[in-house]
Design an enzyme around this catalytic site. Structure first.
Site, PDB file in Angstrom:
ATOM      1  N   ASP A  50       1.004  -1.184   0.247  1.00 36.58           N
ATOM      2  CA  ASP A  50       0.098  -0.013  -0.111  1.00 36.58           C
ATOM      3  C   ASP A  50       0.814   1.333   0.006  1.00 36.58           C
ATOM      4  O   ASP A  50       0.666   2.083   0.836  1.00 36.58           O
ATOM      5  CB  ASP A  50      -0.857   0.156   1.174  1.00 36.58           C
ATOM      6  N   THR A  51       1.882   1.496  -0.974  1.00 39.44           N
ATOM      7  CA  THR A  51       2.499   2.605  -1.120  1.00 39.44           C
ATOM      8  C   THR A  51       2.520   2.904  -2.591  1.00 39.44           C
ATOM      9  O   THR A  51       2.291   2.185  -3.626  1.00 39.44           O
ATOM     10  CB  THR A  51       4.079   2.112  -0.657  1.00 39.44           C
ATOM     11  N   GLU A  52       2.997   3.957  -2.870  1.00 40.82           N
ATOM     12  CA  GLU A  52       2.809   4.603  -4.231  1.00 40.82           C
ATOM     13  C   GLU A  52       4.049   3.932  -5.071  1.00 40.82           C
ATOM     14  O   GLU A  52       3.491   3.584  -6.358  1.00 40.82           O
ATOM     15  CB  GLU A  52       2.992   6.234  -4.064  1.00 40.82           C
ATOM     16  N   ARG A  77       3.187  -6.248 -13.896  1.00 48.95           N
ATOM     17  CA  ARG A  77       4.204  -6.636 -12.841  1.00 48.95           C
ATOM     18  C   ARG A  77       3.412  -6.626 -11.377  1.00 48.95           C
ATOM     19  O   ARG A  77       3.965  -7.254 -10.531  1.00 48.95           O
ATOM     20  CB  ARG A  77       5.621  -5.702 -12.921  1.00 48.95           C
ATOM     21  N   HIS A 124      12.036  -2.530 -11.766  1.00 53.23           N
ATOM     22  CA  HIS A 124      11.866  -2.682 -12.952  1.00 53.23           C
ATOM     23  C   HIS A 124      11.585  -1.635 -13.718  1.00 53.23           C
ATOM     24  O   HIS A 124      10.658  -0.625 -13.258  1.00 53.23           O
ATOM     25  CB  HIS A 124      10.745  -3.786 -13.599  1.00 53.23           C
ATOM     26  N   HIS A 147      17.895  -3.938 -12.989  1.00 57.36           N
ATOM     27  CA  HIS A 147      16.666  -3.500 -12.412  1.00 57.36           C
ATOM     28  C   HIS A 147      16.662  -4.237 -10.683  1.00 57.36           C
ATOM     29  O   HIS A 147      16.181  -3.773  -9.998  1.00 57.36           O
ATOM     30  CB  HIS A 147      15.462  -4.184 -13.075  1.00 57.36           C
ATOM     31  N   PHE A 212       8.306 -19.668 -12.219  1.00 56.81           N
ATOM     32  CA  PHE A 212       7.193 -20.524 -11.907  1.00 56.81           C
ATOM     33  C   PHE A 212       6.124 -19.749 -12.443  1.00 56.81           C
ATOM     34  O   PHE A 212       4.966 -20.135 -13.046  1.00 56.81           O
ATOM     35  CB  PHE A 212       6.853 -21.383 -10.483  1.00 56.81           C
ATOM     36  N   HIS A 265      10.333 -17.414 -25.207  1.00 52.56           N
ATOM     37  CA  HIS A 265      11.334 -16.162 -25.660  1.00 52.56           C
ATOM     38  C   HIS A 265      11.045 -16.451 -27.501  1.00 52.56           C
ATOM     39  O   HIS A 265      10.953 -15.091 -27.917  1.00 52.56           O
ATOM     40  CB  HIS A 265      12.733 -16.575 -25.387  1.00 52.56           C
ATOM     41  N   TYR A 269       7.999 -13.237 -26.756  1.00 49.61           N
ATOM     42  CA  TYR A 269       8.927 -12.265 -26.160  1.00 49.61           C
ATOM     43  C   TYR A 269       9.490 -11.682 -27.268  1.00 49.61           C
ATOM     44  O   TYR A 269      10.146 -10.292 -27.369  1.00 49.61           O
ATOM     45  CB  TYR A 269      10.062 -12.804 -25.053  1.00 49.61           C
TER      46      TYR A 269
END
Length: 473
Positions: A50-52, A77, A124, A147, A212, A265, A269
């Site tokens: 619960d943080t920005e 994410r 990230h 990252h 996973f 991939h 990706y």
């Protein structure tokens, strides 16, 4: 560490206010995840969630620009981090159930590993790995930014800015678990439980709950099948000599983990169209950097957490004339006027070891003297690397197995003992070339073919560039 792994300073306090103790259900939250079902968040994790800074993850698509090709790939994410949090807890629960007293794992350990899972991707950048591996190297050549390191810096920043009460030893362990699979991994003392650092980000053999979650979640979002079963590995794993080991009978299931990742991939990706869009966004960001100073954000956590995927909208709707070139590129993406894929080839197996990335300059230098004269800015090259997490090596060789639960010895499975149906080569290099303007496809394709002949003596591409592409104007 005493009662249930609670630090001495917290013993005797009500359960609600103690890290690692039984939690009062009035102070937890339940979130329903479309992959794992109901996830219970403990009070300490909620302080971070619960943080920005953590909520920023809602504006970072897990697969970046892949949704432009796979429309369902719009998961973020944020939900991936919740999934890794839950899976980290499941991994510890399984170890507690079967080996709790033997390996001295307690509630304090469990909450620390879960918190590392929740925060592992907090640093990230926008657009998946494109920001880190494609954009920053262009504007900051030689940059070592990662990252994982930013995640560690942001965790400290979140604790300070939001006045989160967490003991220093736990905070250190959480940060060390986040970077455990990176080149910045910290050497741990002999007193540490090393196996705990292999759960979220496994630098030892690559089997971790991060994979996973994203493998299952990405397959689901893109409508692809996934026959890898992480539940069997969680239930079957066992700690031997401070290392997580797996039943030998599961080696094919483990190979599916790495093979499914490689398939993602190849087909998702690094899809040819996805890479075309990424190359365009990189060009747009590079051209906008002098004005927006995007490249300065990664070096200040107080600024970095404000950077997310919405940077494209910022450029697209800005009035500044200095962003005109960037706006034009983004508008081309919106209109599906993409860089044109010309062709690709897989680097021959015997050339993989000494392969060097192909550059636009290499293609320009291979063009014929007559005809259209290409410039480096007319061409985009994507050098794609796909492997099973261990480069040219078989990842199974770095994993420890055991015969059965009566066995006290661990062993590795060498290449000559695995199924002969599994691939003998564990990595792929693919070179793709794009023309930034449709009228240059023919010239770029021809120069690309000349480059292959010059380097390998033959055209290594599978087929010629279609005539319809060459004739587009």
């Amino acid at each position: 560490m005493g009662e249930c792994g609670v630090p001495p300073s917290q013993r005797g306090q009500p359960a609600t206010f103690r890290d690692g103790a039984a939690t009062d259900r009035r102070f937890v939250k339940h979130v329903f995840d479309n992959v794992h079902g109901s996830i219970t968040l403990d009070p300490l994790s909620l302080k971070f969630m619960d943080t920005e800074q953590f909520q920023r993850l809602r504006d970072l698509k897990q697969l970046g620009l892949t949704c432009m090709v796979y429309p369902g790939a719009v998961h973020t994410r944020f939900e991936h981090s919740l999934g890794v949090y839950w899976l980290a807890g499941e991994a510890v629960r399984c170890l507690q159930t079967y080996q709790g007293s033997e390996i001295d794992i307690d509630c304090y350990d469990a909450q620390t590993v879960k918190l590392a899972g929740l925060l592992h991707d907090i640093g990230h950048g926008p657009f998946s790995h494109m920001f880190e591996h494609e954009f920053l190297p262009q504007v900051l050549p030689g940059s070592k930014w990662s990252h994982e390191q930013m995640s560690v810096q942001l965790v400290d920043y979140m604790v300070d800015q939001n006045h989160i009460d967490i003991d220093s030893d736990r905070l250190r362990k959480v940060k060390d678990m986040i970077i455990a699979s990176s080149k910045f991994a910290v050497k741990k003392s002999s007193e540490e439980k090393h196996f705990l650092y292999d759960i979220v980000a496994n630098g030892r053999n690559g089997i971790d709950v991060d994979k996973f979650d994203y493998i299952g979640r990405d397959c689901r979002a893109c409508g692809l099948g996934c026959n890898f079963q992480f539940q069997r590995l969680l239930e079957g794993m066992r700690v031997m000599d401070d290392e997580i080991c797996y039943p030998a009978k599961e080696y094919l299931n483990i190979h599916k983990l790495f093979a499914t990742r490689a398939d993602l991939h190849r087909t998702v990706y690094t899809h040819a169209k996805v890479k075309a869009i990424e190359l365009m966004v990189v060009d747009a960001l590079v051209k906008a950097d002098d004005y927006l100073k995007i490249s300065l954000y990664p070096f200040d956590p107080a600024q970095f957490w404000k950077l997310d995927d919405t940077i494209l909208k910022t450029i697209e709707f800005a009035d500044s004339k200095k962003l005109k070139e960037s706006r034009n590129i983004i508008q081309r993406i919106r209109r599906r006027d993409l860089y044109q894929f010309c062709n690709e080839y897989a680097v021959p197996k015997d050339k993989l070891e000494h392969f060097k990335d192909v550059t636009p300059q290499d293609i320009v230098c291979s063009q014929k003297a007559n005809g259209v004269q290409l410039k480096e800015e007319d061409i985009a090259v994507s050098n794609v690397k796909i492997d099973l997490t261990r480069g040219k090596h078989n990842p199974l060789e770095s994993i420890s197995f055991f015969k059965d639960y009566h066995c006290v010895k661990k062993f590795s499975i060498t290449e000559d003992r695995i199924s002969h149906l599994l691939p003998a080569t564990c990595q792929d290099r693919i070179v793709r070339v794009y023309a930034k303007k449709p009228e240059l496809v023919e010239a770029v394709s021809e120069a690309f073919e000349n480059f292959q002949l010059k380097i390998y003596g033959v055209k290594t591409q599978v087929h010629e560039t279609p005539e319809a592409k060459k004739q587009r104007r």
